[in-house]
Motif scaffolding. Structure first.
Motif, mmCIF file in Angstrom:
data_model
loop_
_atom_site.group_PDB
_atom_site.id
_atom_site.type_symbol
_atom_site.label_atom_id
_atom_site.label_comp_id
_atom_site.label_asym_id
_atom_site.label_seq_id
_atom_site.Cartn_x
_atom_site.Cartn_y
_atom_site.Cartn_z
ATOM 1 N N UNK A 194 5.043 8.777 2.598
ATOM 2 C CA UNK A 194 5.708 7.458 2.313
ATOM 3 C C UNK A 194 4.932 6.185 2.729
ATOM 4 N N UNK A 195 4.485 5.493 1.719
ATOM 5 C CA UNK A 195 3.283 4.411 1.685
ATOM 6 C C UNK A 195 3.526 3.492 0.523
ATOM 7 N N UNK A 196 3.802 2.129 0.921
ATOM 8 C CA UNK A 196 4.035 1.218 0.308
ATOM 9 C C UNK A 196 2.964 -0.022 0.651
ATOM 10 N N UNK A 197 2.958 -0.834 -0.716
ATOM 11 C CA UNK A 197 2.131 -1.931 -0.595
ATOM 12 C C UNK A 197 2.786 -3.158 -0.843
ATOM 13 N N UNK A 198 2.449 -4.278 0.225
ATOM 14 C CA UNK A 198 3.143 -5.565 0.043
ATOM 15 C C UNK A 198 2.659 -6.413 -1.114
ATOM 16 N N UNK A 199 3.540 -6.943 -1.949
ATOM 17 C CA UNK A 199 3.290 -7.775 -2.888
ATOM 18 C C UNK A 199 2.212 -8.963 -2.482
ATOM 19 N N UNK A 200 1.184 -9.071 -3.303
ATOM 20 C CA UNK A 200 0.364 -10.142 -3.034
ATOM 21 C C UNK A 200 -1.097 -9.335 -2.112
ATOM 22 N N UNK A 201 -1.024 -7.858 -2.140
ATOM 23 C CA UNK A 201 -1.921 -7.419 -1.245
ATOM 24 C C UNK A 201 -3.174 -7.403 -2.325
ATOM 25 N N UNK A 202 -4.596 -7.393 -1.541
ATOM 26 C CA UNK A 202 -5.859 -7.063 -2.112
ATOM 27 C C UNK A 202 -6.243 -5.957 -1.441
ATOM 28 N N UNK A 203 -6.474 -4.841 -1.912
ATOM 29 C CA UNK A 203 -7.033 -3.720 -1.238
ATOM 30 C C UNK A 203 -8.342 -3.405 -1.708
ATOM 31 N N UNK A 204 -9.298 -3.574 -0.946
ATOM 32 C CA UNK A 204 -10.830 -3.001 -1.304
ATOM 33 C C UNK A 204 -10.915 -1.599 -1.081
ATOM 34 N N UNK A 205 -11.365 -0.705 -2.072
ATOM 35 C CA UNK A 205 -11.366 0.724 -1.942
ATOM 36 C C UNK A 205 -12.904 0.971 -2.417
ATOM 37 N N UNK A 206 -13.418 1.825 -1.360
ATOM 38 C CA UNK A 206 -14.823 2.423 -1.860
ATOM 39 C C UNK A 206 -14.454 3.707 -2.510
ATOM 40 N N UNK A 207 -15.915 4.264 -2.720
ATOM 41 C CA UNK A 207 -15.743 5.630 -3.563
ATOM 42 C C UNK A 207 -15.395 6.816 -2.531
ATOM 43 N N UNK A 208 -15.010 7.894 -2.868
ATOM 44 C CA UNK A 208 -14.765 9.063 -2.296
ATOM 45 C C UNK A 208 -16.193 9.518 -1.680
#
Length: 350
Positions: A194-208
């Motif tokens: 179970x994993x949730x994201x807050x409204x307004x979030x900016x998630x920087x993701x890199x490559x695998x």
């Protein structure tokens, strides 16, 4: 330990679900004590009972959202993902890859720990002190400000209760919207934390990647959940030395402003030592939004571009506005986080 940023772990613990459940409040209290780097022996160290694939998978999911993530135990062969069959191995691979994808976000949390004293693993009361229900909440936590993690710590569970503080929250896997404050019960099959994201979030993701030196971080995915005006300051340094202590680091402000019928996103020039930011970096914008009527890139309309759903993304070059074909994924990488309705564009850094 607080002064020198030393790390610790919860000791040589047993391999059962009650012990796993006890790790969550232990980690939260350790962080609040000024020790941000803490972890556990994934799967438990001693084996008073036979090791099970279910326990190992659930513990591995928790480990992926612990400051120190390692699998270790007395019988080391039982602390490898492939020791528990192909299903558990695939689950562990998924969360190891997600851990690597989240490194730009998590490394920024490490900077916050250094500069501000904030733990990476945060009890909800730290961010929501006016909500009495967070005061004794010790079975879920925030990873930074934007991700809510609720580890499954009971054997045989396929659904899991989660308390959501004030605001909108989105299921990381399905994109389903939930409104807090209040409790929800989320589906939690073995493969799903179970994993949730807050409204307004900016998630920087890199490559695998298989290790951080595999390739430069020359392309970042910004997974954005627009809500009002939100900001994220991406921290970067050379990743190898203590030069950051002498100012050799950069902070890149990312701003998202959501208004009725309009969302604007700005990646501002990095402040500090820009040599630590890969030249020519490209940003893939992945926005949780309805299909847009028009896309403006640096103020110029891109009329020939159509935004599509996530599984058939449309991509736009950020400088020229020339439509591009979807880029081939390097090394057959999988894309985690099916966030529901999203629009995607690719653009260059300035």
């Amino acid at each position: 330990m607080q002064r020198f940023g030393a790390s610790t772990w919860s000791g040589d613990i047993n391999n059962d679900f009650p012990t796993l459940e006890a790790q969550v409040p232990l980690g939260l209290n350790t962080g609040l004590s000024g020790v941000p780097y803490w972890g556990t022996d994934v799967g438990g160290f001693f084996h008073p009972v036979p090791e099970t694939g279910e326990l190992y998978a659930r513990w591995f999911q928790f480990g992926a959202f612990s400051p120190i993530f390692r699998s270790h135990g007395w019988v080391w062969r039982e602390h490898t993902p492939w020791a528990h069959g192909p299903e558990v191995e695939a689950i562990c691979r998924r969360y190891a890859e997600l851990r690597y994808r989240l490194l730009p976000y998590t490394y920024t949390l490490a900077w916050q720990a250094h500069a501000l004293g904030l733990p990476l693993m945060r009890p909800l009361v730290l961010n929501y002190p006016d909500d009495p229900k967070t005061w004794t909440l010790d079975h879920e936590y925030l990873w930074g400000d934007d991700l809510l993690v609720a580890p499954v710590t009971r054997e045989g569970a396929t659904a899991w209760p989660v308390y959501l503080p004030q605001g909108e929250w989105f299921d990381f896997w399905t994109g389903e919207r939930h409104l807090g404050p209040g409790g929800v019960t989320l589906a939690a099959p073995l493969e799903r934390l179970p994993l949730l994201v807050r409204a307004g979030a900016i998630l920087p993701l890199g490559p695998i990647v298989q290790h951080t030196g595999e390739r430069p971080l020359d392309e970042l995915t910004l997974q954005i959940y627009p809500h009002g005006t939100s900001r994220f300051g991406l921290y970067e340094d050379d990743g190898r030395t203590n030069a950051y202590r002498r100012g050799a680091y950069a902070l890149t402000p990312i701003v998202c402003a959501a208004q009725p019928g309009r969302v604007s996103i700005r990646v501002e020039p990095a402040a500090g030592d820009r040599s630590v930011v890969p030249a020519g970096r490209r940003y893939l914008l992945r926005v949780r939004a309805a299909r847009p009527r028009a896309v403006m890139v640096e103020g110029a309309a891109s009329s020939s571009t159509s935004a599509r759903r996530h599984r058939t993304p449309g991509m736009v070059d950020g400088r020229s506005g020339i439509p591009l074909r979807p880029a081939a994924r390097r090394g057959g990488a999988r894309d985690h986080g099916d966030v529901g309705d999203v629009a995607r564009w690719r653009c260059n850094s300035r």
